[in-house]
Design a protein around this motif. Structure first.
Motif, PDB file in Angstrom:
ATOM      1  N   THR A  34      86.888  34.642 -31.533  1.00 40.49           N
ATOM      2  CA  THR A  34      85.687  35.084 -32.240  1.00 40.49           C
ATOM      3  C   THR A  34      85.935  36.224 -33.216  1.00 40.49           C
ATOM      4  OG1 THR A  34      85.115  36.624 -30.461  1.00 40.49           O
ATOM      5  CG2 THR A  34      84.165  34.417 -30.338  1.00 40.49           C
ATOM      6  N   VAL A  35      85.069  36.288 -34.216  1.00 37.76           N
ATOM      7  CA  VAL A  35      84.981  37.438 -35.111  1.00 37.76           C
ATOM      8  C   VAL A  35      83.551  37.959 -35.028  1.00 37.76           C
ATOM      9  CG1 VAL A  35      86.767  36.670 -36.728  1.00 37.76           C
ATOM     10  CG2 VAL A  35      84.404  36.036 -37.134  1.00 37.76           C
ATOM     11  N   ILE A  36      83.408  39.226 -35.350  1.00 40.82           N
ATOM     12  CA  ILE A  36      82.078  39.838 -35.383  1.00 40.82           C
ATOM     13  C   ILE A  36      81.838  40.321 -36.804  1.00 40.82           C
ATOM     14  CG2 ILE A  36      80.633  41.733 -34.566  1.00 40.82           C
ATOM     15  CD1 ILE A  36      82.295  41.606 -31.942  1.00 40.82           C
ATOM     16  N   ALA A  37      80.713  39.924 -37.354  1.00 39.34           N
ATOM     17  CA  ALA A  37      80.301  40.405 -38.677  1.00 39.34           C
ATOM     18  C   ALA A  37      78.987  41.149 -38.488  1.00 39.34           C
ATOM     19  CB  ALA A  37      80.111  39.248 -39.645  1.00 39.34           C
ATOM     20  N   GLU A  38      78.937  42.357 -39.002  1.00 43.07           N
ATOM     21  CA  GLU A  38      77.720  43.156 -38.932  1.00 43.07           C
ATOM     22  C   GLU A  38      77.288  43.495 -40.350  1.00 43.07           C
ATOM     23  OE1 GLU A  38      77.816  45.911 -35.176  1.00 43.07           O
ATOM     24  OE2 GLU A  38      79.785  45.920 -36.150  1.00 43.07           O
ATOM     25  N   PHE A  39      75.994  43.352 -40.609  1.00 45.99           N
ATOM     26  CA  PHE A  39      75.444  43.611 -41.937  1.00 45.99           C
ATOM     27  C   PHE A  39      74.425  44.736 -41.827  1.00 45.99           C
ATOM     28  CE2 PHE A  39      76.765  39.199 -41.755  1.00 45.99           C
ATOM     29  CZ  PHE A  39      77.567  39.110 -42.871  1.00 45.99           C
ATOM     30  N   GLN A  40      74.542  45.710 -42.715  1.00 45.01           N
ATOM     31  CA  GLN A  40      73.646  46.857 -42.682  1.00 45.01           C
ATOM     32  C   GLN A  40      72.325  46.484 -43.336  1.00 45.01           C
ATOM     33  OE1 GLN A  40      75.068  50.395 -44.689  1.00 45.01           O
ATOM     34  NE2 GLN A  40      74.002  51.679 -43.204  1.00 45.01           N
ATOM     35  N   THR A  41      71.235  46.629 -42.571  1.00 44.87           N
ATOM     36  CA  THR A  41      69.915  46.286 -43.090  1.00 44.87           C
ATOM     37  C   THR A  41      69.088  47.513 -43.449  1.00 44.87           C
ATOM     38  OG1 THR A  41      68.993  46.165 -40.860  1.00 44.87           O
ATOM     39  CG2 THR A  41      69.843  44.116 -41.819  1.00 44.87           C
ATOM     40  N   SER A  42      69.469  48.660 -42.911  1.00 45.79           N
ATOM     41  CA  SER A  42      68.850  49.932 -43.273  1.00 45.79           C
ATOM     42  C   SER A  42      69.873  51.026 -42.962  1.00 45.79           C
ATOM     43  CB  SER A  42      67.544  50.164 -42.495  1.00 45.79           C
ATOM     44  OG  SER A  42      67.815  50.345 -41.119  1.00 45.79           O
ATOM     45  N   HIS A  43      69.500  52.263 -43.202  1.00 38.94           N
ATOM     46  CA  HIS A  43      70.451  53.364 -43.038  1.00 38.94           C
ATOM     47  C   HIS A  43      71.092  53.374 -41.652  1.00 38.94           C
ATOM     48  CE1 HIS A  43      72.367  57.194 -43.602  1.00 38.94           C
ATOM     49  NE2 HIS A  43      71.736  57.688 -42.542  1.00 38.94           N
ATOM     50  N   GLU A  44      70.318  53.117 -40.621  1.00 33.22           N
ATOM     51  CA  GLU A  44      70.834  53.202 -39.253  1.00 33.22           C
ATOM     52  C   GLU A  44      70.855  51.867 -38.519  1.00 33.22           C
ATOM     53  OE1 GLU A  44      68.789  56.243 -37.099  1.00 33.22           O
ATOM     54  OE2 GLU A  44      69.139  57.739 -38.651  1.00 33.22           O
ATOM     55  N   ARG A  45      70.543  50.777 -39.181  1.00 31.78           N
ATOM     56  CA  ARG A  45      70.440  49.491 -38.484  1.00 31.78           C
ATOM     57  C   ARG A  45      71.459  48.496 -39.016  1.00 31.78           C
ATOM     58  NH1 ARG A  45      67.127  44.591 -38.440  1.00 31.78           N
ATOM     59  NH2 ARG A  45      66.950  43.965 -36.267  1.00 31.78           N
ATOM     60  N   TRP A  46      72.183  47.891 -38.075  1.00 31.92           N
ATOM     61  CA  TRP A  46      73.144  46.842 -38.382  1.00 31.92           C
ATOM     62  C   TRP A  46      72.744  45.597 -37.611  1.00 31.92           C
ATOM     63  CZ3 TRP A  46      77.500  47.458 -41.532  1.00 31.92           C
ATOM     64  CH2 TRP A  46      77.752  48.755 -41.970  1.00 31.92           C
ATOM     65  N   VAL A  47      72.826  44.445 -38.259  1.00 34.70           N
ATOM     66  CA  VAL A  47      72.573  43.165 -37.604  1.00 34.70           C
ATOM     67  C   VAL A  47      73.928  42.545 -37.306  1.00 34.70           C
ATOM     68  CG1 VAL A  47      71.557  40.877 -37.842  1.00 34.70           C
ATOM     69  CG2 VAL A  47      70.374  42.872 -38.775  1.00 34.70           C
ATOM     70  N   ARG A  48      74.121  42.153 -36.065  1.00 31.64           N
ATOM     71  CA  ARG A  48      75.425  41.674 -35.595  1.00 31.64           C
ATOM     72  C   ARG A  48      75.419  40.159 -35.390  1.00 31.64           C
ATOM     73  NH1 ARG A  48      78.491  43.614 -30.103  1.00 31.64           N
ATOM     74  NH2 ARG A  48      80.466  43.788 -31.181  1.00 31.64           N
ATOM     75  N   TRP A  49      76.484  39.525 -35.889  1.00 29.71           N
ATOM     76  CA  TRP A  49      76.687  38.094 -35.713  1.00 29.71           C
ATOM     77  C   TRP A  49      78.084  37.874 -35.153  1.00 29.71           C
ATOM     78  CZ3 TRP A  49      72.982  34.442 -36.586  1.00 29.71           C
ATOM     79  CH2 TRP A  49      71.836  34.897 -37.220  1.00 29.71           C
TER      80      TRP A  49
END
Length: 134
Positions: A34-49
């Motif tokens: 597996t790989v993990i990709a995280e995308f920043q949606t706001s200053h303190e929030r990351w969405v993890r896939w």
């Protein structure tokens, strides 16, 4: 980078072709599939896939994925991108990443665990212990 993990925050995605989105990608030899990709949606929030490394590899050369994560190369020579589509009950996003940067990340993961040799690095005993100690 440690000897058992690859981590980068250098990949900038474009949302809708114009809005930059910072992403960080992680690969650990202890979870070789597996790989993990995280995308920043706001200053303190990351969405993890979390998804299969094989899906990422396949998406670099052609359309891949039929579920919540779909990938495909796109572009013209000199401006080649990897399109990452992610979908959840909360919404849908289509992101563009520089394909060369993603290829460099995949190459770094292959230095830790060569493609096709994931089973040699997978700790089945640890997985069984995690499942049975719930």
């Amino acid at each position: 980078m440690t000897t058992d993990a690859v981590h980068t925050e250098q990949l900038i995605a474009l949302y809708g072709g114009t809005t930059p989105v910072r992403s960080r990608w992680t690969y650990q030899a202890s979870s070789p599939y597996t790989v993990i990709a995280e995308f920043q949606t706001s200053h303190e929030r990351w969405v993890r896939w979390m998804f299969a490394r094989e899906l990422l590899v396949d998406g670099l050369v052609g359309p891949a994925g039929i579920g919540d994560v779909r990938l495909r190369p796109e572009g013209i020579p000199g401006r080649e991108m990897l399109i990452v589509e992610i979908e959840s009950p909360e919404g849908h996003a289509e992101l563009e990443l520089d394909i060369t940067a993603v290829e460099a990340f995949v190459d770094a993961t292959a230095e830790l665990v060569p493609l096709g040799q994931e089973s040699e690095h997978f700790d089945v005993e640890r997985l069984i212990a995690e499942i049975t100690n719930v």
